[in-house]
Design a protein around this motif. Structure first.
Motif, PDB file in Angstrom:
ATOM      1  N   CYS A 282      -8.584  17.552   6.238  1.00  0.00           N
ATOM      2  CA  CYS A 282      -7.395  16.723   5.984  1.00  0.00           C
ATOM      3  C   CYS A 282      -7.175  15.726   7.118  1.00  0.00           C
ATOM      4  N   ALA A 283      -7.371  16.185   8.360  1.00  0.00           N
ATOM      5  CA  ALA A 283      -7.229  15.275   9.500  1.00  0.00           C
ATOM      6  C   ALA A 283      -8.257  14.152   9.429  1.00  0.00           C
ATOM      7  N   ALA A 284      -9.490  14.496   9.060  1.00  0.00           N
ATOM      8  CA  ALA A 284     -10.529  13.470   8.919  1.00  0.00           C
ATOM      9  C   ALA A 284     -10.128  12.442   7.875  1.00  0.00           C
ATOM     10  N   ALA A 285      -9.651  12.917   6.727  1.00  0.00           N
ATOM     11  CA  ALA A 285      -9.228  12.001   5.669  1.00  0.00           C
ATOM     12  C   ALA A 285      -8.063  11.125   6.123  1.00  0.00           C
ATOM     13  N   GLY A 286      -7.139  11.700   6.911  1.00  0.00           N
ATOM     14  CA  GLY A 286      -6.005  10.929   7.401  1.00  0.00           C
ATOM     15  C   GLY A 286      -6.430   9.767   8.276  1.00  0.00           C
ATOM     16  N   TYR A 287      -7.379  10.004   9.184  1.00  0.00           N
ATOM     17  CA  TYR A 287      -7.849   8.918  10.045  1.00  0.00           C
ATOM     18  C   TYR A 287      -8.604   7.855   9.249  1.00  0.00           C
ATOM     19  N   LEU A 288      -9.370   8.284   8.260  1.00  0.00           N
ATOM     20  CA  LEU A 288     -10.108   7.309   7.454  1.00  0.00           C
ATOM     21  C   LEU A 288      -9.164   6.474   6.596  1.00  0.00           C
ATOM     22  N   VAL A 289      -8.078   7.080   6.133  1.00  0.00           N
ATOM     23  CA  VAL A 289      -7.078   6.305   5.383  1.00  0.00           C
ATOM     24  C   VAL A 289      -6.415   5.283   6.307  1.00  0.00           C
ATOM     25  N   LEU A 290      -6.102   5.690   7.546  1.00  0.00           N
ATOM     26  CA  LEU A 290      -5.560   4.727   8.511  1.00  0.00           C
ATOM     27  C   LEU A 290      -6.534   3.580   8.762  1.00  0.00           C
ATOM     28  N   LEU A 291      -7.814   3.902   8.788  1.00  0.00           N
ATOM     29  CA  LEU A 291      -8.830   2.878   8.978  1.00  0.00           C
ATOM     30  C   LEU A 291      -8.778   1.840   7.857  1.00  0.00           C
ATOM     31  N   ALA A 292      -8.550   2.325   6.629  1.00  0.00           N
ATOM     32  CA  ALA A 292      -8.520   1.428   5.479  1.00  0.00           C
ATOM     33  C   ALA A 292      -7.167   0.746   5.283  1.00  0.00           C
ATOM     34  N   THR A 293      -6.138   1.163   6.026  1.00  0.00           N
ATOM     35  CA  THR A 293      -4.798   0.583   5.865  1.00  0.00           C
ATOM     36  C   THR A 293      -4.731  -0.801   6.493  1.00  0.00           C
ATOM     37  N   PRO A 294      -4.267  -1.808   5.762  1.00  0.00           N
ATOM     38  CA  PRO A 294      -4.202  -3.159   6.333  1.00  0.00           C
ATOM     39  C   PRO A 294      -3.199  -3.254   7.474  1.00  0.00           C
ATOM     40  N   SER A 295      -3.485  -4.128   8.432  1.00  0.00           N
ATOM     41  CA  SER A 295      -2.601  -4.307   9.583  1.00  0.00           C
ATOM     42  C   SER A 295      -1.357  -5.097   9.222  1.00  0.00           C
ATOM     43  N   GLU A 296      -1.463  -5.953   8.193  1.00  0.00           N
ATOM     44  CA  GLU A 296      -0.315  -6.752   7.803  1.00  0.00           C
ATOM     45  C   GLU A 296       0.693  -5.888   7.059  1.00  0.00           C
ATOM     46  N   GLY A 297       1.962  -6.313   7.096  1.00  0.00           N
ATOM     47  CA  GLY A 297       3.000  -5.588   6.385  1.00  0.00           C
ATOM     48  C   GLY A 297       2.855  -5.734   4.883  1.00  0.00           C
TER      49      GLY A 297
END
Length: 421
Positions: A282-297
């Motif tokens: 779950c922690a691994a998936a959480g970091y990968l989702v953050l990686l895919a999250t755009p920086s813009e609002g």
């Protein structure tokens, strides 16, 4: 006794998370520090805390949990006072040392008290302990945001007050018997002999844990767990998602971690090896989702933040009881602190070095943050895979020596089982 431990956990977690949720922003924007310097300050606390775990876990076994708890809370209160008044690197590092030393004493103290309970009460007590910390983690960041309007020093002073209250709660537990014979303080020779005896007992406890090859293998494999939990506090603010989104993120993480505790406690699920692997995944998936999250609002960013928060909350909530139950199962009757110290020492080393690398990557340029998040996800995946290769079956299945119950500390009400981060 559980009431006091849970009350202490709530008080200190409220103060801790109120500050830590906004510390990176304070260092970055108020003091103008680079990401590498910020991770140095945060990493120094982790390094001191987890390096001291190696001897301090065994020291807690020796001097008694309540004495260690009062000292721990006093050190952390002083650390938060210094953190709120320091504006240069030297003062901030001094605060980090005090906070780390206090944390090194506190965690073996609280968990040693819970480990001394009967198995059924131990699971429920640890679940309540984690839930109290996570409820405080939900309330801490918004409370910190309110106090922050009056200045960061006010926020730090409030955290120091919370730790001072926790010290008083530990005092309410009263005196307890020591593991070692109590030397006569009127005789210097006897006192020195007692010091030498205590030193040998501490070293002996650490050595006994290190000789347990099965446990050491587990500790090495599980060492990244602290890195994965701690770096979330750093990488989300460094993504510059805004104070509101950061507060929401930490609140969701805490709520999910708390919500999963009753499930872990029921039927002894926290003792099952797959729970730790599930938390790491779950922690691994959480970091990968953050990686895919755009920086813009926008909606995409908020959806990514919420999904990553849920996954990291599940990871945190599953890993905590799994690690606690494994240490409790493996440690002999009087060595819980020493065994926890070995695990925490290795975890802290991993968290310190990993944190420095993450800070350098965030300062490295455009691709640095993405590489840092990808690396954290990969570390979690590798740790989960390695855990799958270990035989961590519960006691009684023939894989791990059956856990011998810890002696219950001689605190008021402990023998009668009076109920009660």
């Amino acid at each position: 006794m559980i009431v006091v431990v849970v009350g202490v956990q709530f008080a200190i977690s409220l103060g801790f998370f109120a500050v830590m949720a906004h510390l990176v922003s304070h260092l970055r924007h108020d003091l103008g520090m680079l990401a590498g310097t910020i991770t140095l300050v945060l990493g120094a606390r982790i390094a001191v805390q987890y390096a001291l775990f190696l001897p301090v876990g065994a020291v807690t076994d020796l001097i008694g949990a309540t004495r260690a708890g009062v000292l721990a809370c006093s050190l952390r209160a002083a650390g938060f006072v210094l953190l709120g008044t320091a504006d240069e690197l030297a003062g901030l590092l001094g605060a980090a040392v005090l906070l780390g030393a206090g944390g090194a004493l506190f965690h073996p103290t609280a968990q040693s008290l819970l480990a001394g309970l009967a198995p059924a009460r131990r699971s429920r007590g640890f679940a309540a302990y984690v839930i109290a910390g996570q409820v405080a983690a939900v309330a801490g960041p918004p409370a910190g945001l309110v106090l922050l309007t009056a200045g960061f020093w006010v926020l730090s002073a409030a955290a120091a007050a919370a730790w001072a209250i926790a010290a008083v709660l530990f005092i309410l537990l009263g005196e307890e018997r020591r593991t070692a014979p109590h030397p006569d303080p009127r005789l210097p020779a006897v006192r020195w002999a007692g010091v030498r005896l205590g030193t040998r007992m501490v070293a002996g406890g650490v050595a006994e844990a290190l000789r347990d090859r099965r446990f050491v293998r587990f500790a090495v494999v599980a060492a990244p767990s602290t890195l994965l939990v701690d770096q979330i506090v750093t990488v989300v603010p460094l993504k510059d998602v805004g104070a509101g989104a950061t507060t929401l993120f930490f609140s969701v993480v805490a709520m999910v971690a708390a919500a999963v505790q009753p499930w872990c406690a029921a039927g002894g699920r926290g003792e099952r090896p797959w729970v730790l692997r599930g938390g790491l995944l779950c922690a691994a998936a959480g970091y990968l989702v953050l990686l895919a999250t755009p920086s813009e609002g926008g909606g995409g960013q908020m959806a990514g933040i919420l999904a990553a928060a849920v996954l990291n909350g599940l990871g945190n909530g599953l890993m905590q009881p799994a690690l606690f139950q494994t240490v409790t199962r493996c440690a002999p009757a009087h060595r819980f602190g020493a065994y926890l110290g070995v695990l925490s020492f290795l975890s802290g080393g991993c968290a310190f070095l990993g944190g420095l690398a993450v800070g350098r990557l965030f300062d490295a340029g455009e691709w640095g943050p993405s590489l840092a998040l990808a690396a954290l996800g990969l570390v979690a995946l590798l740790s989960a895979a390695a855990c799958g290769l270990l035989d961590l079956r519960p006691a009684g299945s023939g894989a791990v020596p059956p856990h011998r119950p810890h002696p219950v500390p001689a605190t008021p009400g402990a023998a009668e089982g009076s109920g009660g981060r």
